[in-house]
Design a protein around this motif. Structure first.
Motif, mmCIF file in Angstrom:
data_model
loop_
_atom_site.group_PDB
_atom_site.id
_atom_site.type_symbol
_atom_site.label_atom_id
_atom_site.label_comp_id
_atom_site.label_asym_id
_atom_site.label_seq_id
_atom_site.Cartn_x
_atom_site.Cartn_y
_atom_site.Cartn_z
ATOM 1 N N THR A 169 0.817 -1.213 0.000
ATOM 2 C CA THR A 169 0.000 0.000 0.000
ATOM 3 C C THR A 169 0.849 1.261 0.000
ATOM 4 N N GLY A 170 2.103 1.163 0.410
ATOM 5 C CA GLY A 170 2.972 2.333 0.512
ATOM 6 C C GLY A 170 2.795 3.081 1.823
ATOM 7 N N LYS A 171 1.911 2.576 2.682
ATOM 8 C CA LYS A 171 1.602 3.256 3.940
ATOM 9 C C LYS A 171 2.817 3.304 4.867
ATOM 10 N N LEU A 172 3.563 2.219 4.960
ATOM 11 C CA LEU A 172 4.744 2.186 5.823
ATOM 12 C C LEU A 172 5.782 3.189 5.341
ATOM 13 N N ARG A 173 6.028 3.200 4.070
ATOM 14 C CA ARG A 173 7.017 4.123 3.494
ATOM 15 C C ARG A 173 6.635 5.578 3.758
ATOM 16 N N ARG A 174 5.365 5.891 3.589
ATOM 17 C CA ARG A 174 4.903 7.277 3.799
ATOM 18 C C ARG A 174 4.852 7.661 5.271
ATOM 19 N N SER A 175 4.819 6.679 6.164
ATOM 20 C CA SER A 175 4.660 6.984 7.588
ATOM 21 C C SER A 175 5.965 7.399 8.273
ATOM 22 N N ILE A 176 7.093 7.223 7.614
ATOM 23 C CA ILE A 176 8.386 7.509 8.235
ATOM 24 C C ILE A 176 8.579 9.022 8.342
ATOM 25 N N ARG A 177 8.842 9.467 9.556
ATOM 26 C CA ARG A 177 9.047 10.891 9.842
ATOM 27 C C ARG A 177 10.402 11.077 10.513
ATOM 28 N N SER A 178 11.035 12.204 10.225
ATOM 29 C CA SER A 178 12.292 12.534 10.900
ATOM 30 C C SER A 178 12.078 13.766 11.758
ATOM 31 N N LYS A 179 12.810 13.809 12.856
ATOM 32 C CA LYS A 179 12.697 14.925 13.787
ATOM 33 C C LYS A 179 14.111 15.341 14.178
ATOM 34 N N GLN A 180 14.352 16.636 14.088
ATOM 35 C CA GLN A 180 15.677 17.166 14.394
ATOM 36 C C GLN A 180 15.639 17.947 15.694
ATOM 37 N N GLY A 181 16.548 17.600 16.598
ATOM 38 C CA GLY A 181 16.702 18.330 17.848
ATOM 39 C C GLY A 181 17.921 19.237 17.760
ATOM 40 N N SER A 182 18.333 19.788 18.875
ATOM 41 C CA SER A 182 19.479 20.694 18.861
ATOM 42 C C SER A 182 20.789 19.962 18.579
ATOM 43 N N ASN A 183 20.877 18.688 18.947
ATOM 44 C CA ASN A 183 22.109 17.944 18.684
ATOM 45 C C ASN A 183 21.838 16.482 18.303
ATOM 46 N N HIS A 184 20.646 16.195 17.783
ATOM 47 C CA HIS A 184 20.333 14.832 17.375
ATOM 48 C C HIS A 184 19.262 14.821 16.297
ATOM 49 N N ILE A 185 19.137 13.662 15.651
ATOM 50 C CA ILE A 185 18.092 13.420 14.647
ATOM 51 C C ILE A 185 17.475 12.067 14.975
ATOM 52 N N SER A 186 16.157 11.960 14.864
ATOM 53 C CA SER A 186 15.502 10.678 15.095
ATOM 54 C C SER A 186 14.461 10.429 14.001
ATOM 55 N N TRP A 187 14.225 9.149 13.709
ATOM 56 C CA TRP A 187 13.231 8.740 12.734
ATOM 57 C C TRP A 187 12.210 7.870 13.432
ATOM 58 N N SER A 188 10.957 8.002 13.024
ATOM 59 C CA SER A 188 9.894 7.219 13.652
ATOM 60 C C SER A 188 8.774 6.957 12.647
ATOM 61 N N SER A 189 7.871 6.077 13.055
ATOM 62 C CA SER A 189 6.682 5.778 12.275
ATOM 63 C C SER A 189 5.522 5.633 13.241
ATOM 64 N N SER A 190 4.366 6.058 12.823
ATOM 65 C CA SER A 190 3.179 5.947 13.665
ATOM 66 C C SER A 190 2.527 4.566 13.545
ATOM 67 N N LEU A 191 2.985 3.758 12.606
ATOM 68 C CA LEU A 191 2.373 2.445 12.402
ATOM 69 C C LEU A 191 2.897 1.432 13.413
ATOM 70 N N PRO A 192 1.992 0.640 13.992
ATOM 71 C CA PRO A 192 2.415 -0.301 15.036
ATOM 72 C C PRO A 192 3.313 -1.426 14.523
ATOM 73 N N TYR A 193 3.222 -1.750 13.236
ATOM 74 C CA TYR A 193 4.019 -2.853 12.712
ATOM 75 C C TYR A 193 5.359 -2.415 12.145
ATOM 76 N N ALA A 194 5.665 -1.129 12.174
ATOM 77 C CA ALA A 194 6.917 -0.633 11.604
ATOM 78 C C ALA A 194 8.130 -1.230 12.309
ATOM 79 N N SER A 195 8.127 -1.226 13.627
ATOM 80 C CA SER A 195 9.287 -1.768 14.350
ATOM 81 C C SER A 195 9.373 -3.285 14.177
ATOM 82 N N LEU A 196 8.238 -3.965 14.059
ATOM 83 C CA LEU A 196 8.255 -5.408 13.835
ATOM 84 C C LEU A 196 8.917 -5.732 12.497
#
Length: 184
Positions: free
Chosen positions: A50-77
């Motif tokens: 469906t492309g839903k997992l690919r589209r769900s990936i978000r990046s967040k930038q802090g003052s000295n770090h970057i993190s990536w996440s997904s809102s989908l429960p199966y992404a980490s699995l």
């Protein structure tokens, strides 16, 4: 100096987010291909039904770090692999897919609507896909299913190389900027 670090992190975030997105096109985590699924896929490539997992990936930038996440429960699995427990709802889905994939059983009936014969040629030649869905549907509730790792985000030597390139590029830009200011 704070702006310089912020610019480097921003450039790294953009480059790495693009690389993680390309993993879906490569069907691999950089140079490590994902294992094929036993479940046939008629709607697209592996991990892109469906492309839903690919589209769900978000990046967040802090003052000295970057993190990536997904809102989908199966992404980490999917990213890390693991086991899931078969539920009643999953069994209903498997049965629905069984019938959708030409797994419907034909029954011959007589005049009184009594089943005469279920051993028709059609019933004997269930498709491989239907047989697979039937095997999944016949699992007991509470059984464990193994999900193979199909990593799309994480640490990799190619990522480190990209980070070094971004830092080098930013250092050269800073060097040019300092040189131009000293020239004036």
């Amino acid at each position: 100096m704070q702006d310089f670090i912020k610019n480097i992190l921003s450039d790294i975030r953009i480059d790495l987010t693009d690389e993680f997105d390309r993993n879906f096109e490569r069907k691999a985590f950089f140079d490590k291909p994902w294992e094929n699924s036993k479940i046939p896929n008629h709607k697209g490539s592996l991990m892109m039904r469906t492309g839903k997992l690919r589209r769900s990936i978000r990046s967040k930038q802090g003052s000295n770090h970057i993190s990536w996440s997904s809102s989908l429960p199966y992404a980490s699995l999917q990213n890390e692999g693991g086991e899931i427990i078969v539920t009643e709802r999953m069994k209903r889905f498997f049965w629905a897919m069984f019938f959708k994939s030409d797994g419907a059983i034909t029954m011959k009936r007589d005049k009184d609507q009594q089943v005469v014969n279920r051993d028709t040629a059609r019933n004997k030649r269930l498709t491989g896909e239907a047989a697979m869905w039937r095997a999944l549907a016949l699992q007991k509730v509470g059984a464990k299913m193994k999900v193979k790792q199909r990593q799309f985000i994480g640490d990799h030597p190619q990522l480190r190389q990209r980070i070094e390139q971004v830092v080098d590029r930013n250092m050269k830009d800073l060097e040019k900027e300092i040189f131009n200011k000293l020239k004036r």
